[in-house]
Design a protein around this motif. Structure first.
Motif, mmCIF file in Angstrom:
data_model
loop_
_atom_site.group_PDB
_atom_site.id
_atom_site.type_symbol
_atom_site.label_atom_id
_atom_site.label_comp_id
_atom_site.label_asym_id
_atom_site.label_seq_id
_atom_site.Cartn_x
_atom_site.Cartn_y
_atom_site.Cartn_z
ATOM 1 N N GLU A 1 0.836 -1.202 0.000
ATOM 2 C CA GLU A 1 0.000 0.000 0.000
ATOM 3 C C GLU A 1 0.871 1.253 0.000
ATOM 4 O O GLU A 1 0.595 2.222 -0.721
ATOM 5 N N GLN A 2 1.919 1.245 0.809
ATOM 6 C CA GLN A 2 2.831 2.387 0.850
ATOM 7 C C GLN A 2 3.542 2.548 -0.491
ATOM 8 O O GLN A 2 3.728 3.669 -0.976
ATOM 9 N N GLN A 3 3.923 1.430 -1.105
ATOM 10 C CA GLN A 3 4.633 1.488 -2.382
ATOM 11 C C GLN A 3 3.757 2.085 -3.482
ATOM 12 O O GLN A 3 4.213 2.910 -4.279
ATOM 13 N N CYS B 1 3.651 5.686 -3.111
ATOM 14 C CA CYS B 1 4.904 6.294 -3.564
ATOM 15 C C CYS B 1 4.970 6.355 -5.087
ATOM 16 O O CYS B 1 5.438 7.349 -5.655
ATOM 17 N N TRP B 2 4.510 5.302 -5.761
ATOM 18 C CA TRP B 2 4.487 5.353 -7.226
ATOM 19 C C TRP B 2 3.587 6.477 -7.719
ATOM 20 O O TRP B 2 3.910 7.159 -8.695
ATOM 21 N N GLY B 3 2.470 6.674 -7.035
ATOM 22 C CA GLY B 3 1.591 7.774 -7.411
ATOM 23 C C GLY B 3 2.270 9.122 -7.269
ATOM 24 O O GLY B 3 2.104 10.019 -8.107
ATOM 25 N N ARG B 4 3.061 9.281 -6.217
ATOM 26 C CA ARG B 4 3.788 10.533 -6.017
ATOM 27 C C ARG B 4 4.949 10.659 -7.010
ATOM 28 O O ARG B 4 5.309 11.763 -7.409
ATOM 29 N N ASP B 5 5.534 9.527 -7.398
ATOM 30 C CA ASP B 5 6.603 9.567 -8.401
ATOM 31 C C ASP B 5 6.071 10.108 -9.729
ATOM 32 O O ASP B 5 6.780 10.797 -10.460
ATOM 33 N N THR C 1 4.085 12.014 3.448
ATOM 34 C CA THR C 1 2.767 12.475 3.000
ATOM 35 C C THR C 1 1.732 11.351 2.988
ATOM 36 O O THR C 1 0.547 11.613 2.757
ATOM 37 N N TRP C 2 2.148 10.124 3.211
ATOM 38 C CA TRP C 2 1.245 8.972 3.247
ATOM 39 C C TRP C 2 0.514 8.954 4.581
ATOM 40 O O TRP C 2 1.107 9.179 5.633
ATOM 41 N N ARG D 1 10.310 2.607 6.966
ATOM 42 C CA ARG D 1 11.231 3.735 6.803
ATOM 43 C C ARG D 1 11.557 3.927 5.321
ATOM 44 O O ARG D 1 11.828 2.956 4.604
ATOM 45 N N ALA D 2 11.552 5.162 4.867
ATOM 46 C CA ALA D 2 11.813 5.443 3.454
ATOM 47 C C ALA D 2 13.149 4.865 3.003
ATOM 48 O O ALA D 2 13.255 4.262 1.932
#
Length: 219
Positions: free
Chosen positions: A36-38, A41-45, A175-176, A182-183
């Motif tokens: 879910e976090q990934q 992150c792809w959406g933000r990328d 922002t999630w 951890r990033a």
């Protein structure tokens, strides 16, 4: 008679070797939350101010219509490897192994004997049938694909860190709504899942996962 029965029983057991995803509940929960976090992150990328990071990596963007960004599919077709990303999940296919689909909310993938998807797929209901593998041959292919999929995400995250620095992914994770891993540990966490060697490390799974997770007070 007894010998024959024992031999048949042994035969049935050996055909099941290697079948199943072999993921304990703790791993399923961890992997599901990490996925879910990934996807976040792809959406933000995609929305990165300096430019679309997925396209910089080599993905192509396919939309059903320009006014509905939710229909967007990002495709990476590279020789024998095929990857598709949507907001609702991920497809990963390789020649001779078939393909896996991972739903955003279910970390147990489905398998199909197809290495690539048609370009016109933009919604979950348009996907072909992905099911639980059946038989030793399908399970061997599916599990090799699964390890490859997880390792591919690990490589992508390592590339993000190298190309943009730790600060970029840290801001993305912040922002999630439910930051979990951890990033700076995302690539390592995916690599850990890909190796699937948690049962060989002599430590409780909870202890192995602890180094990747954010402290509770920061979530």
């Amino acid at each position: 008679m007894n010998i024959s029965l024992k031999e048949n029983t042994h035969s049935r057991k050996t055909t099941r070797v290697g079948q199943g995803w072999c993921m304990p509940q703790q791993i399923l929960r961890f992997g599901g939350q990490l996925m879910e976090q990934q996807l976040w992150c792809w959406g933000r990328d995609v929305e990165r101010v300096e430019g679309n990071l997925l396209m910089e990596f080599g993905f192509e963007r396919h939309r059903e219509c320009e006014i509905d960004p939710q229909s967007t599919c990002y495709r990476l077709d590279c020789d024998e490897l095929h990857v598709c990303l949507w907001g609702f999940g991920m497809f990963f296919g390789r020649r001779d192994l078939g393909g896996l689909f991972v739903n955003r909310f279910d970390f147990r993938p489905g398998w199909a004997p197809i290495e690539s998807l048609a370009e016109g797929i933009h919604w979950p209901q348009e996907l072909p049938a992905f099911t639980r593998p059946r038989g030793r041959s399908q399970w061997l292919r599916a599990r090799e694909l699964w390890s490859g999929l997880l390792g591919w995400i690990a490589d992508y995250e390592a590339w993000v860190q190298n190309a943009n620095g730790e600060a970029y992914r840290s801001k993305t994770v912040e922002t999630w709504l439910r930051p979990f891993v951890r990033a700076e540990k995302m690539s390592a966490a995916w690599g850990f899942l890909s190796r699937q060697d948690w049962s060989q490390q002599g430590k409780p799974i909870s202890q192995l996962l602890k180094c990747y997770k954010l402290p509770a007070e920061t979530k």
